[in-house]
Enzyme design. Structure first.
Site, PDB file in Angstrom:
ATOM      1  CG  HIS A 134      18.398   7.715  32.049  1.00 49.04           C
ATOM      2  ND1 HIS A 134      17.727   9.057  31.405  1.00 49.04           N
ATOM      3  CD2 HIS A 134      17.719   7.769  33.285  1.00 49.04           C
ATOM      4  CE1 HIS A 134      16.740   9.443  32.170  1.00 49.04           C
ATOM      5  NE2 HIS A 134      16.608   8.732  33.137  1.00 49.04           N
ATOM      6  CE1 TYR A 158      -0.597 -10.999  41.892  1.00 45.29           C
ATOM      7  CE2 TYR A 158      -1.103 -12.020  43.958  1.00 45.29           C
ATOM      8  CZ  TYR A 158      -1.382 -11.626  42.536  1.00 45.29           C
ATOM      9  OH  TYR A 158      -2.192 -12.242  41.817  1.00 45.29           O
TER      10      TYR A 158
END
Length: 139
Positions: A20, A128
């Site tokens: 997590h 990008y």
């Protein structure tokens, strides 16, 4: 043989060992990979595999709770940005879970990749086309 769409052995190992909030970067062919961060290099030639193709497979294979991307992404590469946002919307609908979106300057984004468990380099050759996925939990 596995049934989900992710066939790359290194990416499968990465997905299976994430915890997590662990982060994984999927990037274009030009993003620098920080020293010490695992590089999973999928790039074959210009555009192969593409950024969105790779994102789709990752989303089909891993639970995510958030993404980080450069502030400049939407203006510099609107087609890839919109495609990514569509995939995130699709994942939200499929999973029933919201996905947080955080924006950083491109320079700050590049520094942030230094804490990624791995950087998955695609053959994408548009500017990008980079995203950091923050792992969620399935329960």
């Amino acid at each position: 043989m596995i049934k989900h769409p992710l066939l790359n052995a290194d990416m499968n190992m990465l997905a299976a060992t994430l915890g997590h909030t662990d982060e994984v970067t999927i990037c274009d062919a030009g993003l620098p990979v920080p020293v010490g961060v695992q590089r999973i290099d999928l790039a074959l030639t210009h555009g192969v595999p593409g950024f969105i193709e790779t994102v789709k497979v990752w989303l089909a294979s891993c639970q995510i709770e958030g993404v980080v991307m450069a502030e400049e992404f939407a203006d510099a590469n609107p087609a890839a940005y919109e495609a990514l946002m569509t995939e995130l919307d699709n994942e939200t609908e499929r999973s029933g879970r919201s996905i947080s979106v955080t924006y950083l300057s491109h320079e700050a984004f590049k520094k942030r990749t230094g804490i990624s468990r791995a950087v998955i380099r695609t053959g994408e050759c548009t500017p990008y086309a980079n995203v950091i996925f923050r792992s969620g939990v399935v329960f």
